[in-house]
Design a protein around this motif. Structure first.
Motif, PDB file in Angstrom:
ATOM      1  N   LEU A   1      32.482  34.103  45.206  1.00  0.00           N
ATOM      2  CA  LEU A   1      32.975  33.747  43.882  1.00  0.00           C
ATOM      3  C   LEU A   1      34.500  33.803  43.838  1.00  0.00           C
ATOM      4  CD1 LEU A   1      30.431  35.697  41.631  1.00  0.00           C
ATOM      5  CD2 LEU A   1      30.430  33.251  42.154  1.00  0.00           C
ATOM      6  N   GLY A   2      35.093  32.838  43.126  1.00  0.00           N
ATOM      7  CA  GLY A   2      36.544  32.763  43.079  1.00  0.00           C
ATOM      8  C   GLY A   2      37.099  32.511  41.694  1.00  0.00           C
TER       9      GLY A   2
ATOM     10  N   SER B   1      24.624  25.063  54.534  1.00  0.00           N
ATOM     11  CA  SER B   1      24.578  26.511  54.315  1.00  0.00           C
ATOM     12  C   SER B   1      25.286  26.861  53.015  1.00  0.00           C
ATOM     13  CB  SER B   1      25.249  27.257  55.474  1.00  0.00           C
ATOM     14  OG  SER B   1      25.410  28.635  55.166  1.00  0.00           O
ATOM     15  N   GLN B   2      24.628  27.673  52.199  1.00  0.00           N
ATOM     16  CA  GLN B   2      25.234  28.144  50.948  1.00  0.00           C
ATOM     17  C   GLN B   2      26.500  28.936  51.217  1.00  0.00           C
ATOM     18  OE1 GLN B   2      22.619  30.284  48.123  1.00  0.00           O
ATOM     19  NE2 GLN B   2      24.209  31.836  47.989  1.00  0.00           N
ATOM     20  N   GLN B   3      26.542  29.616  52.366  1.00  0.00           N
ATOM     21  CA  GLN B   3      27.674  30.500  52.651  1.00  0.00           C
ATOM     22  C   GLN B   3      28.956  29.749  53.001  1.00  0.00           C
ATOM     23  OE1 GLN B   3      27.722  33.593  51.884  1.00  0.00           O
ATOM     24  NE2 GLN B   3      25.566  33.527  51.307  1.00  0.00           N
ATOM     25  N   LEU B   4      28.906  28.432  53.050  1.00  0.00           N
ATOM     26  CA  LEU B   4      30.121  27.638  53.231  1.00  0.00           C
ATOM     27  C   LEU B   4      30.875  27.451  51.915  1.00  0.00           C
ATOM     28  CD1 LEU B   4      28.884  24.785  55.618  1.00  0.00           C
ATOM     29  CD2 LEU B   4      30.551  26.568  56.175  1.00  0.00           C
ATOM     30  N   LEU B   5      30.217  27.752  50.793  1.00  0.00           N
ATOM     31  CA  LEU B   5      30.793  27.443  49.496  1.00  0.00           C
ATOM     32  C   LEU B   5      31.312  28.684  48.784  1.00  0.00           C
ATOM     33  CD1 LEU B   5      28.256  24.842  48.038  1.00  0.00           C
ATOM     34  CD2 LEU B   5      30.293  24.449  49.430  1.00  0.00           C
ATOM     35  N   LEU B   6      32.467  28.523  48.151  1.00  0.00           N
ATOM     36  CA  LEU B   6      33.027  29.521  47.262  1.00  0.00           C
ATOM     37  C   LEU B   6      33.089  28.896  45.873  1.00  0.00           C
ATOM     38  CD1 LEU B   6      36.003  31.896  47.860  1.00  0.00           C
ATOM     39  CD2 LEU B   6      35.909  30.557  45.769  1.00  0.00           C
ATOM     40  N   TRP B   7      32.371  29.480  44.929  1.00  0.00           N
ATOM     41  CA  TRP B   7      32.261  28.909  43.593  1.00  0.00           C
ATOM     42  C   TRP B   7      33.318  29.515  42.673  1.00  0.00           C
ATOM     43  CZ3 TRP B   7      28.532  25.143  43.049  1.00  0.00           C
ATOM     44  CH2 TRP B   7      27.536  25.109  44.034  1.00  0.00           C
ATOM     45  N   GLU B   8      34.191  28.696  42.130  1.00  0.00           N
ATOM     46  CA  GLU B   8      35.092  29.195  41.114  1.00  0.00           C
ATOM     47  C   GLU B   8      34.275  29.474  39.858  1.00  0.00           C
ATOM     48  OE1 GLU B   8      39.333  27.186  42.460  1.00  0.00           O
ATOM     49  OE2 GLU B   8      38.324  26.421  40.674  1.00  0.00           O
ATOM     50  N   ALA B   9      34.378  30.709  39.366  1.00  0.00           N
ATOM     51  CA  ALA B   9      33.578  31.126  38.211  1.00  0.00           C
ATOM     52  C   ALA B   9      34.371  32.150  37.413  1.00  0.00           C
ATOM     53  CB  ALA B   9      32.239  31.715  38.671  1.00  0.00           C
ATOM     54  N   PRO B  10      35.327  31.698  36.623  1.00  0.00           N
ATOM     55  CA  PRO B  10      36.213  32.641  35.932  1.00  0.00           C
ATOM     56  C   PRO B  10      35.576  33.396  34.768  1.00  0.00           C
ATOM     57  CG  PRO B  10      36.757  30.384  35.330  1.00  0.00           C
ATOM     58  CD  PRO B  10      35.741  30.297  36.429  1.00  0.00           C
ATOM     59  N   LEU B  11      34.464  32.909  34.233  1.00  0.00           N
ATOM     60  CA  LEU B  11      33.856  33.527  33.058  1.00  0.00           C
ATOM     61  C   LEU B  11      32.684  34.424  33.451  1.00  0.00           C
ATOM     62  CD1 LEU B  11      33.819  30.415  30.681  1.00  0.00           C
ATOM     63  CD2 LEU B  11      35.640  32.114  31.013  1.00  0.00           C
ATOM     64  N   LYS B  12      32.515  35.528  32.707  1.00  0.00           N
ATOM     65  CA  LYS B  12      31.463  36.487  33.047  1.00  0.00           C
ATOM     66  C   LYS B  12      30.075  35.848  33.049  1.00  0.00           C
ATOM     67  CE  LYS B  12      28.726  40.377  31.673  1.00  0.00           C
ATOM     68  NZ  LYS B  12      28.086  41.068  30.551  1.00  0.00           N
TER      69      LYS B  12
ATOM     70  N   MET C   1      37.384  36.156  45.395  1.00  0.00           N
ATOM     71  CA  MET C   1      38.756  35.649  45.384  1.00  0.00           C
ATOM     72  C   MET C   1      39.338  35.784  43.988  1.00  0.00           C
ATOM     73  SD  MET C   1      40.634  32.747  44.263  1.00  0.00           S
ATOM     74  CE  MET C   1      39.820  31.159  44.457  1.00  0.00           C
ATOM     75  N   VAL C   2      40.544  36.317  43.932  1.00  0.00           N
ATOM     76  CA  VAL C   2      41.239  36.506  42.667  1.00  0.00           C
ATOM     77  C   VAL C   2      42.433  35.565  42.599  1.00  0.00           C
ATOM     78  CG1 VAL C   2      43.122  38.118  42.134  1.00  0.00           C
ATOM     79  CG2 VAL C   2      40.817  38.729  41.575  1.00  0.00           C
ATOM     80  N   ILE C   3      42.742  35.101  41.399  1.00  0.00           N
ATOM     81  CA  ILE C   3      43.910  34.259  41.226  1.00  0.00           C
ATOM     82  C   ILE C   3      45.011  35.075  40.541  1.00  0.00           C
ATOM     83  CG2 ILE C   3      42.978  33.295  39.076  1.00  0.00           C
ATOM     84  CD1 ILE C   3      44.482  30.678  39.845  1.00  0.00           C
ATOM     85  N   ASP C   4      46.163  35.139  41.200  1.00  0.00           N
ATOM     86  CA  ASP C   4      47.334  35.845  40.681  1.00  0.00           C
ATOM     87  C   ASP C   4      48.245  34.801  40.034  1.00  0.00           C
ATOM     88  OD1 ASP C   4      49.765  37.091  40.257  1.00  0.00           O
ATOM     89  OD2 ASP C   4      49.851  38.060  42.212  1.00  0.00           O
ATOM     90  N   LYS C   5      48.408  34.902  38.716  1.00  0.00           N
ATOM     91  CA  LYS C   5      49.206  33.923  37.986  1.00  0.00           C
ATOM     92  C   LYS C   5      50.585  34.456  37.610  1.00  0.00           C
ATOM     93  CE  LYS C   5      45.789  33.209  35.038  1.00  0.00           C
ATOM     94  NZ  LYS C   5      45.000  32.620  33.909  1.00  0.00           N
ATOM     95  N   GLY C   6      51.007  35.544  38.251  1.00  0.00           N
ATOM     96  CA  GLY C   6      52.355  36.029  37.997  1.00  0.00           C
ATOM     97  C   GLY C   6      52.481  37.529  37.841  1.00  0.00           C
ATOM     98  N   LEU C   7      51.639  38.296  38.520  1.00  0.00           N
ATOM     99  CA  LEU C   7      51.706  39.748  38.412  1.00  0.00           C
ATOM    100  C   LEU C   7      53.023  40.283  38.966  1.00  0.00           C
ATOM    101  CD1 LEU C   7      48.156  40.896  39.573  1.00  0.00           C
ATOM    102  CD2 LEU C   7      49.019  40.773  37.237  1.00  0.00           C
ATOM    103  N   GLY C   8      53.594  41.260  38.263  1.00  0.00           N
ATOM    104  CA  GLY C   8      54.748  41.975  38.777  1.00  0.00           C
ATOM    105  C   GLY C   8      54.329  42.938  39.866  1.00  0.00           C
ATOM    106  N   LEU C   9      55.313  43.528  40.524  1.00  0.00           N
ATOM    107  CA  LEU C   9      55.030  44.365  41.685  1.00  0.00           C
ATOM    108  C   LEU C   9      54.182  45.585  41.326  1.00  0.00           C
ATOM    109  CD1 LEU C   9      55.582  44.420  44.695  1.00  0.00           C
ATOM    110  CD2 LEU C   9      57.619  45.787  44.246  1.00  0.00           C
TER     111      LEU C   9
END
Length: 268
Positions: free
Chosen positions: A238-239, A211-222, A31-39
């Motif tokens: 990962l999100g 189940s582990q597959q129920l979870l999406l972990w926010e992890a913005p750093l490498k 999952m990616v977070i879009d914080k204001g990308l132009g077209l």
């Protein structure tokens, strides 16, 4: 210009792990977070990374800040690539706080959003209302992703509360439960003030849920992405991945970077 349409990478080079699912995926969603990308930037994002991207969240409450036709166009472009696109949960929290839930649903459905995030990262949302919002999303044909955790610095995971949240959210129709880490990845949830994973808490969570597959972990750093992949395997969801890091994360998942090269070499 030489035609390259007939060229194709040897599968063992394209995915040394031999296990990466093609879309629509049930394992290893990104999952990616879009914080204001132009077209144009959004179009470039989909052209380079669309095959490796499963969900796009229009971060926090940015949805009403776009020109409507531009926002609708971005949503349609994402849908054409088989990507679930949804407004950030904070925007729904604004609608709750301002008693504008019907208007919120009317607009996101009219715009063509395909997902819904139900969260209580900033305000308190009681269990009854949370259930109703999940059910409403499911009834409207939306992919419902919920979120566990507060956004405040130093907020932590309460195991009993997490177990109840994951169990009930799934029962009411949520497909994934996101573990909050904000955009910074520091001082929230399973990450300490420096962004390092608190492994003891991580293992407690894994032992507590069905189940582990129920979870999406926010992890913005490498370093967080590498650690979770090494600990939980390449199929972890990962999100909050930044738009410029999608390809590098996909390389990590497939064992195409030194940090995870063993994914493609070890015996199963």
């Amino acid at each position: 210009m030489e035609v390259t349409s007939h060229l194709k990478w040897n599968p063992i080079l394209a995915d040394p792990t031999g296990r990466r699912q093609s879309k629509p995926r049930t394992l290893g969603k990104t999952m990616v977070i879009d914080k204001g990308l132009g077209l144009h930037a959004f179009e470039d994002l989909l052209a380079t990374s669309g095959d490796h991207l499963d969900m796009i969240k229009m971060g926090f409450g940015t949805s009403p800040l776009y020109p409507l036709e531009l926002l609708r166009t971005k949503i349609e472009m994402a849908k054409a690539k088989g990507i679930c696109v949804y407004p950030g949960g904070t925007f729904l929290e604004v609608a709750i706080a301002k008693q504008a839930i019907p208007s919120f649903f009317e607009m996101i459905l009219a715009l063509g959003y395909t997902g819904l995030e139900v969260s209580d990262g900033t305000i308190e949302v009681n269990r009854k209302l949370r259930n109703e919002l999940i059910l409403r999303g499911v009834e409207e044909g939306l992919q419902v992703i919920t979120e566990y955790g507060k956004k405040g610095w130093g907020s932590s995971i309460e195991l009993e509360e997490l177990i109840e949240t994951v169990t009930l959210d799934a029962q009411f129709g949520a497909e994934l439960v996101t573990i909050e880490a904000r955009e910074s990845g520091m001082g929230v949830g399973i990450f300490d003030a420096l962004g390092n994973c608190k492994d003891e808490e991580l293992q407690q969570v894994l032992c507590a849920i069905p189940s582990q597959q129920l979870l999406l972990w926010e992890a913005p750093l490498k370093n967080q992405q590498v650690h979770l992949l090494q600990t939980l395997g390449p199929d972890v969801h990962l999100g909050n991945i930044s738009t410029q890091d999608i390809i590098s994360l996909e390389a990590l998942r497939r064992g195409l970077r030194s940090d995870t090269l063993f994914f493609g070499t070890r015996e199963e």
